[in-house]
Design an enzyme around this catalytic site. Sequence first.
Site, mmCIF file in Angstrom:
data_model
loop_
_atom_site.group_PDB
_atom_site.id
_atom_site.type_symbol
_atom_site.label_atom_id
_atom_site.label_comp_id
_atom_site.label_asym_id
_atom_site.label_seq_id
_atom_site.Cartn_x
_atom_site.Cartn_y
_atom_site.Cartn_z
ATOM 1 N N LYS A 183 0.836 -1.200 0.000
ATOM 2 C CA LYS A 183 0.000 0.000 0.000
ATOM 3 C C LYS A 183 0.871 1.251 0.000
ATOM 4 O O LYS A 183 0.649 2.177 -0.791
ATOM 5 C CB LYS A 183 -0.896 -0.035 1.240
ATOM 6 C CG LYS A 183 -2.110 0.825 1.138
ATOM 7 C CD LYS A 183 -2.964 0.656 2.397
ATOM 8 C CE LYS A 183 -3.755 -0.642 2.372
ATOM 9 N NZ LYS A 183 -4.261 -0.999 3.710
ATOM 10 N N GLY A 215 -8.287 -7.458 4.331
ATOM 11 C CA GLY A 215 -9.071 -7.499 5.564
ATOM 12 C C GLY A 215 -8.342 -8.057 6.766
ATOM 13 O O GLY A 215 -8.936 -8.221 7.821
ATOM 14 N N TYR A 226 13.119 -33.795 -18.403
ATOM 15 C CA TYR A 226 11.663 -33.677 -18.448
ATOM 16 C C TYR A 226 11.064 -33.818 -17.058
ATOM 17 O O TYR A 226 11.714 -34.306 -16.126
ATOM 18 C CB TYR A 226 11.057 -34.739 -19.379
ATOM 19 C CG TYR A 226 11.201 -36.159 -18.875
ATOM 20 C CD1 TYR A 226 10.269 -36.703 -17.983
ATOM 21 C CD2 TYR A 226 12.265 -36.960 -19.276
ATOM 22 C CE1 TYR A 226 10.401 -37.994 -17.502
ATOM 23 C CE2 TYR A 226 12.403 -38.257 -18.798
ATOM 24 C CZ TYR A 226 11.475 -38.758 -17.911
ATOM 25 O OH TYR A 226 11.613 -40.034 -17.424
ATOM 26 N N ARG A 230 -3.301 -1.606 -6.570
ATOM 27 C CA ARG A 230 -2.468 -2.816 -6.504
ATOM 28 C C ARG A 230 -2.858 -3.684 -7.684
ATOM 29 O O ARG A 230 -3.937 -3.510 -8.258
ATOM 30 C CB ARG A 230 -2.693 -3.570 -5.199
ATOM 31 C CG ARG A 230 -4.140 -3.949 -4.999
ATOM 32 C CD ARG A 230 -4.384 -4.552 -3.637
ATOM 33 N NE ARG A 230 -5.826 -4.568 -3.373
ATOM 34 C CZ ARG A 230 -6.369 -4.699 -2.184
ATOM 35 N NH1 ARG A 230 -5.618 -4.819 -1.134
ATOM 36 N NH2 ARG A 230 -7.672 -4.714 -2.033
ATOM 37 N N HIS A 274 -15.117 -9.516 1.166
ATOM 38 C CA HIS A 274 -14.164 -10.536 1.595
ATOM 39 C C HIS A 274 -14.401 -11.863 0.878
ATOM 40 O O HIS A 274 -13.483 -12.476 0.344
ATOM 41 C CB HIS A 274 -14.282 -10.714 3.116
ATOM 42 C CG HIS A 274 -13.369 -11.758 3.660
ATOM 43 N ND1 HIS A 274 -13.815 -13.017 3.987
ATOM 44 C CD2 HIS A 274 -12.035 -11.743 3.899
ATOM 45 C CE1 HIS A 274 -12.786 -13.724 4.431
ATOM 46 N NE2 HIS A 274 -11.704 -12.974 4.385
ATOM 47 N N CYS A 302 9.313 -38.409 -12.003
ATOM 48 C CA CYS A 302 7.950 -38.899 -12.176
ATOM 49 C C CYS A 302 7.156 -38.888 -10.879
ATOM 50 O O CYS A 302 6.045 -39.366 -10.806
ATOM 51 C CB CYS A 302 7.951 -40.291 -12.795
ATOM 52 S SG CYS A 302 8.741 -41.528 -11.760
ATOM 53 N N ARG A 340 -3.211 3.110 8.443
ATOM 54 C CA ARG A 340 -3.484 1.961 7.576
ATOM 55 C C ARG A 340 -2.329 0.971 7.622
ATOM 56 O O ARG A 340 -1.173 1.357 7.681
ATOM 57 C CB ARG A 340 -3.668 2.448 6.135
ATOM 58 C CG ARG A 340 -4.563 3.659 6.025
ATOM 59 C CD ARG A 340 -4.612 4.212 4.609
ATOM 60 N NE ARG A 340 -5.233 3.276 3.671
ATOM 61 C CZ ARG A 340 -5.269 3.475 2.364
ATOM 62 N NH1 ARG A 340 -4.689 4.546 1.837
ATOM 63 N NH2 ARG A 340 -5.851 2.604 1.577
ATOM 64 N N MET A 354 -5.746 -6.786 8.480
ATOM 65 C CA MET A 354 -5.423 -5.823 9.516
ATOM 66 C C MET A 354 -6.318 -4.594 9.356
ATOM 67 O O MET A 354 -6.654 -4.210 8.253
ATOM 68 C CB MET A 354 -3.953 -5.467 9.441
ATOM 69 C CG MET A 354 -3.126 -6.597 10.020
ATOM 70 S SD MET A 354 -1.392 -6.409 9.718
ATOM 71 C CE MET A 354 -1.297 -6.776 8.006
ATOM 72 N N SER A 375 15.009 -41.808 -13.585
ATOM 73 C CA SER A 375 13.812 -41.011 -13.327
ATOM 74 C C SER A 375 13.670 -40.912 -11.812
ATOM 75 O O SER A 375 13.662 -41.921 -11.110
ATOM 76 C CB SER A 375 12.590 -41.686 -13.936
ATOM 77 O OG SER A 375 11.433 -40.962 -13.584
HETATM 78 P P1 ADP Z 1 -7.602 -2.480 3.679
HETATM 79 O O1 ADP Z 1 -6.191 -2.910 3.698
HETATM 80 O O2 ADP Z 1 -8.473 -3.302 4.549
HETATM 81 O O3 ADP Z 1 -8.125 -2.278 2.294
HETATM 82 P P2 ADP Z 1 -7.280 0.385 3.833
HETATM 83 O O4 ADP Z 1 -6.134 0.920 4.586
HETATM 84 O O5 ADP Z 1 -7.165 0.380 2.367
HETATM 85 O O6 ADP Z 1 -7.624 -1.053 4.398
HETATM 86 O O7 ADP Z 1 -8.521 1.212 4.286
HETATM 87 C C1 ADP Z 1 -9.817 0.826 4.007
HETATM 88 C C2 ADP Z 1 -10.587 1.974 3.446
HETATM 89 O O8 ADP Z 1 -10.575 3.081 4.314
HETATM 90 C C3 ADP Z 1 -10.044 2.508 2.147
HETATM 91 O O9 ADP Z 1 -10.517 1.797 1.070
HETATM 92 C C4 ADP Z 1 -10.544 3.893 2.121
HETATM 93 O O10 ADP Z 1 -11.814 3.946 1.540
HETATM 94 C C5 ADP Z 1 -10.642 4.271 3.568
HETATM 95 N N1 ADP Z 1 -9.520 5.149 3.864
HETATM 96 C C6 ADP Z 1 -8.296 4.830 4.281
HETATM 97 N N2 ADP Z 1 -7.517 5.919 4.392
HETATM 98 C C7 ADP Z 1 -8.286 6.969 4.038
HETATM 99 C C8 ADP Z 1 -8.070 8.354 3.924
HETATM 100 N N3 ADP Z 1 -6.887 8.903 4.210
HETATM 101 N N4 ADP Z 1 -9.088 9.126 3.518
HETATM 102 C C9 ADP Z 1 -10.274 8.582 3.232
HETATM 103 N N5 ADP Z 1 -10.553 7.294 3.304
HETATM 104 C C10 ADP Z 1 -9.571 6.471 3.707
HETATM 105 MG MG MG Z 2 -7.677 -1.057 0.967
#
Ligand code: ADP
Ligand code: MG
Length: 929
Positions: free
Chosen positions: A31, A110, A888, A351, A473, A868, A101, A112, A801
């Site tokens: 990220k 999802g 092979y 990503r 998820h 094999c 984040r 963390m 083999s």
């Molecule tokens: P995950 O790894 O679970 O996707 P993120 O860190 O991407 O978690 O955060 C989840 C959501 O929170 C993002 O998709 C975004 O919509 C919102 N978010 C995170 N940081 C910001 C920010 N600086 N401003 C607005 N929304 C945010």
């Molecule tokens: Mg995200």
Amino acid sequence: MAKTKGVKRTYSFGSGQAEGNKDMKELLGGKGAGLAEMSRIGIPVPPGFTITTEVCSEFYAAGKRLPRRIEQEMRAALSKVEALTGKGFGDAANPLLVSVRSGARVSMPGMMDTVLNLGLNDATVKGLAERSGNERFAWDSYRRFVAMFGDVVLGMKPEHKEDRDPFEELLEAKKKARRVALDSELPVEALRELVAEFKGAIRAKRKLELPADPFELLSMAVSSVFRSWENDRADAYRKLNGIPSDWGTAVTVQSMVFGNLGESSGTGVAFTRNAATGENEFYGEFLVNAQGEDVVAGTRTPQRIAEMAKHWPEMARQLEEVRTRLERHYRDMQDIEFTIERGRLYVLQTRNGKRTGLAAVRIAVEMADEKIISREEAVLRVEPESLNHVLRPIFDVAAKETAIRSGRLLAKGLPAGPGAACGRVVFFAEDAVAWKARGETVVLARHETSPEDIRGMDASAGFLTAFGGMTSHAALVARQMGKVAVVGCPALSFDYQARTMKVATARGPRLIHEGDWLSVDGLLGEIIEGRIATQSSEVVGVLIDGTVKPADAPMYRLFTRLLGWADGVRRLKVRANADQPDQARTAIAFGAQGIGLCRTEHMFFGEGKIGPMREMIVAENEAERRTALAKLLPLQREDFAGLFRAMGSRPVTIRTIDPPLHEFLPQDPAGQEELARATGRTLAHVQSRISDLVESNPMLGNRGCRLGISYPEITEMQARAIFEAACEVAAEGVKPQPEVMIPLVGHWKELANQAKLVHEVAARVFAERKRKVKYSVGTMIEVPRGALTAGEIARTAEFFSFGTNDLTQTTFGISRDDVGTVLNTYVQKEIYSVDPFVTIDRDGVGVLMKTAIAAGRATRPGMKIGICGEHGGDPNSVEFCDAIGLDYVSCSPYRLPIARLAAAQAVLKQRTPGRGKAKKAAKKKSARR
Ligand code: ADP
Ligand code: MG
Ligand code: MG
């Protein structure tokens, strides 16, 4: 540990600049690296900074405490953000709010949690209200912050699914009291009360006053992200995906933008191409007037991106531009998260998008056609294992039509994981695991899924959810695990207590009980009651069944082109493990260049053969044995002839009898009586013969070449069958290439003994038939002594083999049949990083292989050597086989496409500079711990 001083711990980004870039995933997480890169290339990204994964290691090394030096650095990085945004962190008049984040090197969806709106307290909330001119927004943000901080940082989120979130309970109560249905209908006053009540809940449960100092809150949140790296969910995900536990996570602190500032604001997620089918279309979802996680959490049903142009043409245009730029820049399909604040677009994450196997193939081939990537890159883009998707069954069209016509269609949802799954429904992840363990095929149905369900999801053939979109998820996991899934199907409602699911069908409600059969079409998003016959995939339809014409099979055409490119690159040949003509034909259709292992014993279980085989085993002397073998000879000859005809001039490696004889005898009394009758012996005789053959360690008993040495007439018969069949087929104009392979050789004399027999029989048969067929005699290398003395063995062996199943068992001293659970424990406890029966153990078994290759080829230069064991179809092992110079790999027919692709990738990875380097660095890092 020594060099912590001059280390840079934070990397800032924003305003078209960044200290990091996309190649710094190891340090900044996926990220953080993505945000830095986007900022660099001028994509609008809210400013912020990323704390490195190395700080995570420091955190753990210091007993889960933030290193002291990080404080200054964070303050310095924060002031840069303040400068860029013109706001102040903790400034009551004009507060800067940030999100905290998490981000590992590879995305862990999802796993963390994110904290939003950090920076709010009783003072700053007023400033936010004034600045935004929206008091409701300010207090809504505040109550969200307190709840998120409580849940994520203070650990108030319930452990069990059945328990309720304390903040949600308060919110529900508040809505009831105020007689409103939606959160957004709550007045400011109610939100204000909620903040106080939330803080009260924290006080009651955690005996702690929520700090007012934003910096203190920030430090707590950062620590919490680091700590979450080791939580159970993250741990389970890592194990499932083979992510080393010592990588650690980075933390990104980023200024907030708000999608909940009214009707010209919103938030969404999108794929630059369709992640399920690979179609080149912008695909995603957004919510108006909503904040971040609302889309991912699936608590409101979002609108499709395709509809955005209607409401917000200008936004749709900006987004489309971002789509093209990001895809061209990253040269791959992107999965993006964005927020629109009062008409301004911000990208919050990008990503490489997860995709189904079908989509992976299509995107790779089409991007090569669009000249975004080269054909070689296209070959590298598809995870070999994901080709399984393309070979996966779909429902029998007629059977499904009938089912639908008879009213069995229950509901439709979003098609999140293509393919057809048919199974008994369960409603809890634990049940999925338990039912699977007792041999059931299950479909897991839930209101929504979350990371703690992944073990259960792994155990299911498919899953269903009522809530959430294509990026929920359940959808992400389906794509990754290659599961069939239908998500976001609002017609489903659950009564977990009663273990039932109510479906609102077109014909009224229908109650489904745990254990009922359901059929799930993950391509069309349909849920159908009962079982429906499945049919093979398009590729299988063209190649194997001949039921589909290539012209009607676009997926087949993409698949063939991709594998054609792979074939142009790979050095390793591919062969199949096959015993029967129909298997051989399947193998050829999937690209087999020969048969690497024909297990002759499988043939003995065929029609009419087991009788004489058993007769041979219960015989008391050689004469009797020969009588029985004479009955087997024509049957084996026919088997081999069929195989030679199917394979034409391709090499066919035939292994002489291998398993211990008792495996062929009936274990049940009725079968034993029958055998006594058929052979004209007493039951007592048969039973005593059976007990004679019982071994305490059959894996290490009288088997392999030991059998042929104790009963030479068996080898003679088999050799005769092989050469007579070869002569017969050669007379028809085919040029068969038999390779006779002697198993379990550990001493050169064992092979010398058997090879002599084979050569003698060959000479006799050729004289009788007045015809010669080219053949060779070689051996399996599958016990350590065989590998260690391969130089001597190669004097007799014309080829080797590797039987890596047995070689792994004997090298580890582990009987796979007996210690399945131990292996699981070992993998769980990370004693073995992977199951050595799945992926070749390079450091042990691999060393034996290298030794054998070197010694074998020293004796016999250019000697043909293959593998094999089942590892021949495992991509990682194929890469190893390429590196150590095998000729092979041989695997089961359906894994051939995987092996072909993996073999090509092995060559390309070797060529691509940097790839090997990255791997070495990763290895170094894991060695440190
Ligand atoms: P995950 O790894 O679970 O996707 P993120 O860190 O991407 O978690 O955060 C989840 C959501 O929170 C993002 O998709 C975004 O919509 C919102 N978010 C995170 N940081 C910001 C920010 N600086 N401003 C607005 N929304 C945010
Ligand atoms: Mg995200
Ligand atoms: Mg073996």
